[in-house]
Design an enzyme around this catalytic site. Sequence first.
Site, PDB file in Angstrom:
ATOM      1  N   CYS A 250       0.854  -1.185   0.000  1.00 18.99           N
ATOM      2  CA  CYS A 250       0.000   0.000   0.000  1.00 18.99           C
ATOM      3  C   CYS A 250       0.892   1.239   0.000  1.00 18.99           C
ATOM      4  O   CYS A 250       1.828   1.325   0.776  1.00 18.99           O
ATOM      5  CB  CYS A 250      -0.872  -0.032   1.245  1.00 18.99           C
ATOM      6  SG  CYS A 250      -1.748   1.510   1.517  1.00 18.99           S
TER       7      CYS A 250
ATOM      8  N   ASN B 137      10.783  -0.187  -8.015  1.00 17.41           N
ATOM      9  CA  ASN B 137      10.816  -0.881  -9.297  1.00 17.41           C
ATOM     10  C   ASN B 137       9.441  -0.873  -9.936  1.00 17.41           C
ATOM     11  O   ASN B 137       8.456  -1.256  -9.296  1.00 17.41           O
ATOM     12  CB  ASN B 137      11.263  -2.335  -9.116  1.00 17.41           C
ATOM     13  CG  ASN B 137      11.564  -3.010 -10.439  1.00 17.41           C
ATOM     14  OD1 ASN B 137      12.537  -2.659 -11.097  1.00 17.41           O
ATOM     15  ND2 ASN B 137      10.714  -3.924 -10.852  1.00 17.41           N
ATOM     16  N   GLU B 138       9.379  -0.407 -11.158  1.00 17.42           N
ATOM     17  CA  GLU B 138       8.139  -0.474 -11.943  1.00 17.42           C
ATOM     18  C   GLU B 138       6.898  -0.231 -11.097  1.00 17.42           C
ATOM     19  O   GLU B 138       6.027  -1.107 -10.995  1.00 17.42           O
ATOM     20  CB  GLU B 138       8.051  -1.802 -12.695  1.00 17.42           C
ATOM     21  CG  GLU B 138       9.140  -1.945 -13.749  1.00 17.42           C
ATOM     22  CD  GLU B 138       8.953  -3.137 -14.677  1.00 17.42           C
ATOM     23  OE1 GLU B 138       8.239  -4.090 -14.314  1.00 17.42           O
ATOM     24  OE2 GLU B 138       9.530  -3.104 -15.777  1.00 17.42           O
TER      25      GLU B 138
ATOM     26  N   CYS C 159      -6.289   4.116   2.037  1.00 21.23           N
ATOM     27  CA  CYS C 159      -6.386   4.628   0.668  1.00 21.23           C
ATOM     28  C   CYS C 159      -7.754   5.277   0.421  1.00 21.23           C
ATOM     29  O   CYS C 159      -7.846   6.291  -0.275  1.00 21.23           O
ATOM     30  CB  CYS C 159      -6.100   3.507  -0.343  1.00 21.23           C
ATOM     31  SG  CYS C 159      -4.344   3.053  -0.360  1.00 21.23           S
TER      32      CYS C 159
ATOM     33  N   GLU D  71      16.120  -1.238 -18.668  1.00 17.84           N
ATOM     34  CA  GLU D  71      16.105  -2.698 -18.817  1.00 17.84           C
ATOM     35  C   GLU D  71      15.758  -3.057 -20.248  1.00 17.84           C
ATOM     36  O   GLU D  71      14.952  -2.376 -20.889  1.00 17.84           O
ATOM     37  CB  GLU D  71      15.033  -3.337 -17.919  1.00 17.84           C
ATOM     38  CG  GLU D  71      15.289  -3.301 -16.447  1.00 17.84           C
ATOM     39  CD  GLU D  71      14.149  -3.994 -15.668  1.00 17.84           C
ATOM     40  OE1 GLU D  71      13.468  -4.867 -16.234  1.00 17.84           O
ATOM     41  OE2 GLU D  71      13.947  -3.627 -14.511  1.00 17.84           O
TER      42      GLU D  71
ATOM     43  N   TRP E 183       8.393 -14.496 -20.169  1.00 15.63           N
ATOM     44  CA  TRP E 183       6.985 -14.289 -19.821  1.00 15.63           C
ATOM     45  C   TRP E 183       6.052 -14.233 -21.014  1.00 15.63           C
ATOM     46  O   TRP E 183       4.869 -14.009 -20.866  1.00 15.63           O
ATOM     47  CB  TRP E 183       6.826 -13.027 -18.958  1.00 15.63           C
ATOM     48  CG  TRP E 183       7.657 -11.853 -19.423  1.00 15.63           C
ATOM     49  CD1 TRP E 183       8.816 -11.406 -18.842  1.00 15.63           C
ATOM     50  CD2 TRP E 183       7.423 -11.008 -20.564  1.00 15.63           C
ATOM     51  NE1 TRP E 183       9.306 -10.323 -19.543  1.00 15.63           N
ATOM     52  CE2 TRP E 183       8.477 -10.062 -20.599  1.00 15.63           C
ATOM     53  CE3 TRP E 183       6.436 -10.957 -21.550  1.00 15.63           C
ATOM     54  CZ2 TRP E 183       8.562  -9.077 -21.585  1.00 15.63           C
ATOM     55  CZ3 TRP E 183       6.526  -9.986 -22.531  1.00 15.63           C
ATOM     56  CH2 TRP E 183       7.579  -9.056 -22.536  1.00 15.63           C
TER      57      TRP E 183
ATOM     58  N   GLU F 274      12.258 -16.308 -12.525  1.00 16.97           N
ATOM     59  CA  GLU F 274      12.987 -15.697 -13.636  1.00 16.97           C
ATOM     60  C   GLU F 274      14.261 -16.447 -13.998  1.00 16.97           C
ATOM     61  O   GLU F 274      15.150 -15.899 -14.651  1.00 16.97           O
ATOM     62  CB  GLU F 274      13.253 -14.220 -13.324  1.00 16.97           C
ATOM     63  CG  GLU F 274      11.940 -13.445 -13.348  1.00 16.97           C
ATOM     64  CD  GLU F 274      12.076 -11.955 -13.151  1.00 16.97           C
ATOM     65  OE1 GLU F 274      12.985 -11.555 -12.400  1.00 16.97           O
ATOM     66  OE2 GLU F 274      11.270 -11.203 -13.728  1.00 16.97           O
ATOM     67  N   LYS F 275      14.332 -17.726 -13.602  1.00 15.61           N
ATOM     68  CA  LYS F 275      15.591 -18.445 -13.842  1.00 15.61           C
ATOM     69  C   LYS F 275      15.852 -18.696 -15.318  1.00 15.61           C
ATOM     70  O   LYS F 275      16.994 -18.945 -15.696  1.00 15.61           O
ATOM     71  CB  LYS F 275      15.651 -19.734 -13.026  1.00 15.61           C
ATOM     72  CG  LYS F 275      14.611 -20.787 -13.325  1.00 15.61           C
ATOM     73  CD  LYS F 275      14.826 -21.980 -12.390  1.00 15.61           C
ATOM     74  CE  LYS F 275      13.835 -23.100 -12.624  1.00 15.61           C
ATOM     75  NZ  LYS F 275      12.451 -22.728 -12.247  1.00 15.61           N
TER      76      LYS F 275
ATOM     77  N   HIS G  82      14.873 -16.361 -17.655  1.00 19.16           N
ATOM     78  CA  HIS G  82      14.855 -15.079 -18.363  1.00 19.16           C
ATOM     79  C   HIS G  82      16.271 -14.771 -18.847  1.00 19.16           C
ATOM     80  O   HIS G  82      17.243 -15.023 -18.147  1.00 19.16           O
ATOM     81  CB  HIS G  82      14.371 -13.976 -17.416  1.00 19.16           C
ATOM     82  CG  HIS G  82      14.077 -12.677 -18.104  1.00 19.16           C
ATOM     83  ND1 HIS G  82      15.069 -11.869 -18.615  1.00 19.16           N
ATOM     84  CD2 HIS G  82      12.901 -12.060 -18.376  1.00 19.16           C
ATOM     85  CE1 HIS G  82      14.505 -10.808 -19.172  1.00 19.16           C
ATOM     86  NE2 HIS G  82      13.196 -10.892 -19.045  1.00 19.16           N
TER      87      HIS G  82
HETATM   88  C1  GLA Z   1      10.574  -6.121 -15.350  1.00 22.65           C
HETATM   89  C2  GLA Z   1      11.197  -6.034 -13.965  1.00 22.65           C
HETATM   90  C3  GLA Z   1      12.393  -6.907 -13.802  1.00 22.65           C
HETATM   91  C4  GLA Z   1      12.182  -8.249 -14.454  1.00 22.65           C
HETATM   92  C5  GLA Z   1      11.859  -8.043 -15.921  1.00 22.65           C
HETATM   93  C6  GLA Z   1      11.720  -9.333 -16.695  1.00 22.65           C
HETATM   94  O1  GLA Z   1      11.015  -5.178 -16.219  1.00 22.65           O
HETATM   95  O2  GLA Z   1      11.525  -4.712 -13.612  1.00 22.65           O
HETATM   96  O3  GLA Z   1      12.620  -7.063 -12.409  1.00 22.65           O
HETATM   97  O4  GLA Z   1      11.143  -8.928 -13.825  1.00 22.65           O
HETATM   98  O5  GLA Z   1      10.647  -7.359 -16.000  1.00 22.65           O
HETATM   99  O6  GLA Z   1      11.423  -9.092 -18.043  1.00 22.65           O
HETATM  100 ZN    ZN Z   2      -3.884   1.093   0.869  1.00 23.39          ZN
END
Ligand code: GLA
Ligand code: ZN
Length: 687
Positions: free
Chosen positions: A123, A157-158, A168, A314, A322, A362-363, A365
């Site tokens: 959150c 991250n993202e 919220c 990235e 994926w 992600e092994k 990727h």
């Molecule tokens: C995203 C994430 C990464 C990874 C990649 C895999 O961009 O930020 O940590 O999981 O995807 O494609």
């Molecule tokens: Zn929340």
Amino acid sequence: MTVKFPPISPKLPVFMHGADYNPDQWLHDPQVLEEDIRMMKLAGCNVMAIGIFSWSMLEPEEGVFEFGWLDQVLDRFAANGIYAWLATPTGARPAWMSEKYPEVLRVEKNRVRNLHGMRHNHCMTSPVYREKTTIINSRLAERYSDHPAVIGWHISNEYGGECHCDYCQEAFRGWLKKKYGNLDALNMAWWTKFWSHTYTSWSQVESPSPHGESMVHGQNLDWRRFVSDQTIDFYKHEIVPLKAANPDLPCTTNFMDWFYGLDYREFAKEVDVISWDAYPTWHEADSEGNIASWFAFNHDMFRTLKHKPFMLMESTPSLTNWQPVSKLKKPGMHKLSSLQAVAHGSDTVQYFQWRKSRGASEKFHGAVIDHAGHEHTRVFRDVAELGQTLAGLTEVVGTTVPAEAAILADWDNRWAVNDAQGPRNGGLHYEQTVLQHYRALWEMGVPTDIVGSNDDFSAYKLLILPMAYLLRESTGEAIDKFVQNGGTLVVTYWSGIVDENDLTNLGGFPGPLRQTVGIWAEEIDGLHDEQSNRLVMGEGAAVRGEFEIRELCELIHTEGAEALAVYGDDFYAGRPALTVNHRGDGKAYYLAARVSDPAFYDSFYGGLVKEAGVLRSLDAELPKGVTAQLRTDGEHEYVFLLNFSGRAEKVELDGEAFTDAESGEAVSGSLELPLYGVRILKRPARK
Ligand code: GLA
Ligand code: ZN
């Protein structure tokens, strides 16, 4: 005069090349870490993003911190000329935290709280999560913000997703109170008399939910704006201790391709440099044109957010794990794909990931170092070669793209247009429409910005509004001025329909642009998937012939505009479908129907680009699927020729003389571009 942006970090004034690095997964094996350093240097990698998901390794127990491993990695980097984007670890939290403070976990739309696990599952409002974030970020900042290897912060991250917990809900109400002041204004903006939805107390107002309210468009739109603002607010909260410790270290957070949930144009104001994660799904089809133009669009959008160089944070060195089917990058594609980002303004090429993990999701990727653990792989060689190429292109760092064409694409328009019910719930295809227009410019090698309503349009010669459904009065005024001052405008069907509250514009569509385009859109017809109509070009039009129309046909009346094409079929055959209005010193085109044939866009924009004198990267005929992109420092121009056609091609340079920026060789005449080939041609700036 040379005009360059300063490098992203003064410590590393060259192309950054590197990867996400997770040494915390390998601390049990010191040899791996030593090998990593050796191979990073071998691969020409000068930067790593580190610590992205390391919270449980940094704070294994509440209030107990372990920085020894990170000290060691960063010191070793410094000793070896490798730099680090140091991450704040908030993208995933330790198990002890979820267990002790369940409020840090997200509550879904159905009002059920998630269990511990996954990532991006926190959150953004929770006071505990914010406090724990401040503690860990302060510790990292105190310890590392003056470390010689650290060149900036990779925040979380993202970012994405939403939470519907009580905190919220309360924050949403606070956001609404600030926006509307009183409930009467909210009730009016949300049109709550519909279905008797009038609110009589703030406590009745909640976030949308599938088992509650989801049909009030103004509410849905405000919720999306709130979620976006709250995420940006969390980011701002994260960087407070970092900026306090060292205000000179740049902060970024990795964005995703035209991500739906966050208004990146607002977010961009808070970050020092834009970075994003690009994962083109190459080799889905024989020609890479669809994918290449989509990623080109994204690169252009991310550059335009701050009108300066951005970072490719990235990308995969080989495959992803994926997709339904994971394709390897064919020989040549690694360089082409990486330099595509550079061509559109990236000053970095970075990967996910340096080394494949041994376990978990992600092994498999792609990574620079495979499970075999050495450098004798095809992927490693591709990466190392690119490292050499980038090292030879330092003069390009800081240059940018001089666009004279722009496409308007606002996040709140996207949210509103997709939320509306009618005229075609079976697929309105807003994003595809934007791309259809962009694609024609990309095929011609026209440098293009992707702008928002509040941008300054005065530098452009051509401005395109595909389905600008939500259009503010003030935007309409700015666009009208753009046309009056000599600009060329293209507006499509389903524009100017609602205001910023998603309330329809009264008094005739396209609302604020009605006078600018000189037409009135009276009705719109939705077509079934198998139905079509025809755009029949008139005698006087520069473009000849007929083009197929699908999905949407607006029935318009000219009010000063001249018809260039009419409908070929149905009860509205013969009525205008493409018009032009001369206004002030400029021209405003209105396209009333969704033309499905790409040939229309190619010839229509081909004509406009010529007529309006819009800058192209290269004044030459480009084979389909080959694009040219341009970066300049005002004195030199770097023309990137990128071959996505799926076969070898030839480009006639029409008498222009260039130097190959990689090899220094003179280039002129006819240029061979191999399959997935890319060339960077340098010339003195034209003018
Ligand atoms: C995203 C994430 C990464 C990874 C990649 C895999 O961009 O930020 O940590 O999981 O995807 O494609
Ligand atoms: Zn929340």
